[in-house]
Enzyme design. Structure first.
Site, PDB file in Angstrom:
ATOM      1  N   THR A 167     -50.163  16.145 -70.192  1.00 42.85           N
ATOM      2  CA  THR A 167     -51.289  15.249 -70.376  1.00 42.85           C
ATOM      3  C   THR A 167     -51.920  15.434 -71.753  1.00 42.85           C
ATOM      4  OG1 THR A 167     -51.656  15.535 -68.042  1.00 42.85           O
ATOM      5  CG2 THR A 167     -53.533  14.803 -69.330  1.00 42.85           C
ATOM      6  N   ASP A 198     -54.567  13.809 -61.139  1.00 43.45           N
ATOM      7  CA  ASP A 198     -55.997  13.951 -61.428  1.00 43.45           C
ATOM      8  C   ASP A 198     -56.500  12.997 -62.500  1.00 43.45           C
ATOM      9  OD1 ASP A 198     -56.341  15.821 -64.254  1.00 43.45           O
ATOM     10  OD2 ASP A 198     -54.383  15.763 -63.301  1.00 43.45           O
ATOM     11  N   THR A 218     -55.982  19.391 -68.499  1.00 40.00           N
ATOM     12  CA  THR A 218     -54.538  19.239 -68.412  1.00 40.00           C
ATOM     13  C   THR A 218     -54.011  20.343 -67.511  1.00 40.00           C
ATOM     14  OG1 THR A 218     -52.448  19.493 -69.630  1.00 40.00           O
ATOM     15  CG2 THR A 218     -54.382  20.530 -70.602  1.00 40.00           C
ATOM     16  N   GLY A 219     -52.912  20.085 -66.836  1.00 43.74           N
ATOM     17  CA  GLY A 219     -52.352  21.104 -65.948  1.00 43.74           C
ATOM     18  C   GLY A 219     -51.777  20.468 -64.702  1.00 43.74           C
ATOM     19  N   HIS A 220     -51.712  21.237 -63.616  1.00 54.99           N
ATOM     20  CA  HIS A 220     -51.148  20.719 -62.376  1.00 54.99           C
ATOM     21  C   HIS A 220     -52.174  19.819 -61.705  1.00 54.99           C
ATOM     22  CE1 HIS A 220     -49.529  21.455 -58.085  1.00 54.99           C
ATOM     23  NE2 HIS A 220     -48.910  20.437 -58.638  1.00 54.99           N
ATOM     24  N   GLY A 221     -51.882  18.528 -61.664  1.00 47.46           N
ATOM     25  CA  GLY A 221     -52.847  17.525 -61.220  1.00 47.46           C
ATOM     26  C   GLY A 221     -53.440  17.764 -59.851  1.00 47.46           C
TER      27      GLY A 221
END
Length: 310
Positions: A167, A198, A218-221
């Site tokens: 993202t 997300d 940003t990261g694991h939604g």
């Protein structure tokens, strides 16, 4: 202290050969957004410009370069939020649009809704005169290679996701003191068709409020959604924590509570900012007082004059 812009190009682990591209892209995007702020432009103009530049850069998982869903297709999500009015616009699972962040802004400005999805978002894009682009123009060889690799029965897409810069996002405060955020993504590698993470969810994939600040994560939604990460960080700032402390608290809670890794860029109304992450890396850049700041690994913080070319 004002204006200021902070940009990220996704959290995770970037293969060596792609790290340089990723770092150069966020620096360029931060400069582009700051140029608008210096000329008296709004925070919203600045974050949309920065994120548009990153969507157009195939090194990131947004716009051109987006990861593919399980069917090998591109579905993208984006959000913008205006901290002055709390107006927001988002699109989810949108196809064949070069710059979802610009479509999200149109949702905010031209409709009474906060989010349009899939075919409805595409119809709205056509009504607004946004050209439809061929899906092939958004797909890179790298994205296709990783899609094929993750079709294997023993593949772990979440782990593999961390090998692709994710993202992209930006937060900014303009000279008027107005705050904005923007986030855009291609989502999660080999996701189910129609999966929405997300990014387009207000309070998760971004939040901006002139009274408190702004966050773009940003990261694991799915992990970000479970803890409503952006709003959680701003809650800590409302309690008197600094942008940096609040970011660390939010990320620590997400890691401890749902084992989620990620990163954020955060700013407060006075222009204090942070770029923090719990993942191995996050490409980030910020510009303030004609100084460009940037880094990739934890603890890394380089500065140079905005006049210098990187």
């Amino acid at each position: 202290m004002l204006p200021v812009i902070v940009v990220h190009g996704g959290a995770g682990h970037i293969p060596k050969e792609r790290a340089q591209l990723s770092c150069a892209g966020v620096r360029e995007a931060a400069r582009g957004g700051y140029g608008i702020l210096r000329a008296g432009g709004s925070a919203m103009d600045a974050v949309v410009e920065a994120v548009t530049m990153l969507e157009n850069n195939p090194a990131y998982n947004a716009g051109r370069g987006s990861v593919l869903n399980v069917k090998g297709e591109v579905e993208m999500d984006a959000i913008v939020m205006d901290g002055r009015t709390l107006d927001s616009g988002a699109v989810s699972a949108v196809r064949r649009v070069a710059n979802p962040v610009q479509l999200a802004r149109l949702v905010m400005e031209k409709t009474k809704h906060l989010c349009l999805t899939a075919e409805g978002a595409s119809q709205f894009a056509r009504a607004m005169g946004i050209p439809e682009v061929p899906e092939e123009s958004l797909i890179t060889d790298y994205a296709r290679m990783r899609w094929k690799k993750n079709l294997a029965p023993d593949a772990n897409p979440v782990e593999c996701q961390m090998g692709k810069m994710g993202t992209v996002g930006a937060v900014a405060v303009d000279t008027e003191g107005n705050i904005a955020c923007a986030t855009s993504t291609g989502g999660m590698i080999n996701k189910m068709e129609g999966r929405v993470g997300d990014t387009p969810c207000i309070g998760c994939g971004g939040y901006a409020d002139n009274k408190v600040g702004a966050v773009s994560p940003t990261g694991h939604g799915e992990a970000i959604m479970k803890v409503t990460l952006s709003r959680l960080i701003l809650f800590h700032m409302e309690q008197g924590r600094s942008a940096e402390e609040a970011s660390d608290l939010g990320l620590a809670y997400m890691k401890e509570r749902v084992q989620g890794l990620g990163g954020v860029v955060t700013v407060d109304p006075k222009g204090a900012w942070a770029a923090r992450f719990s993942s191995l890396q996050m490409a980030w850049a910020a510009v303030q007082d004609e100084q460009l700041h940037y880094g990739l690994y934890a603890g890394e913080h380089f500065t140079e004059s905005t006049q210098e070319q990187s």
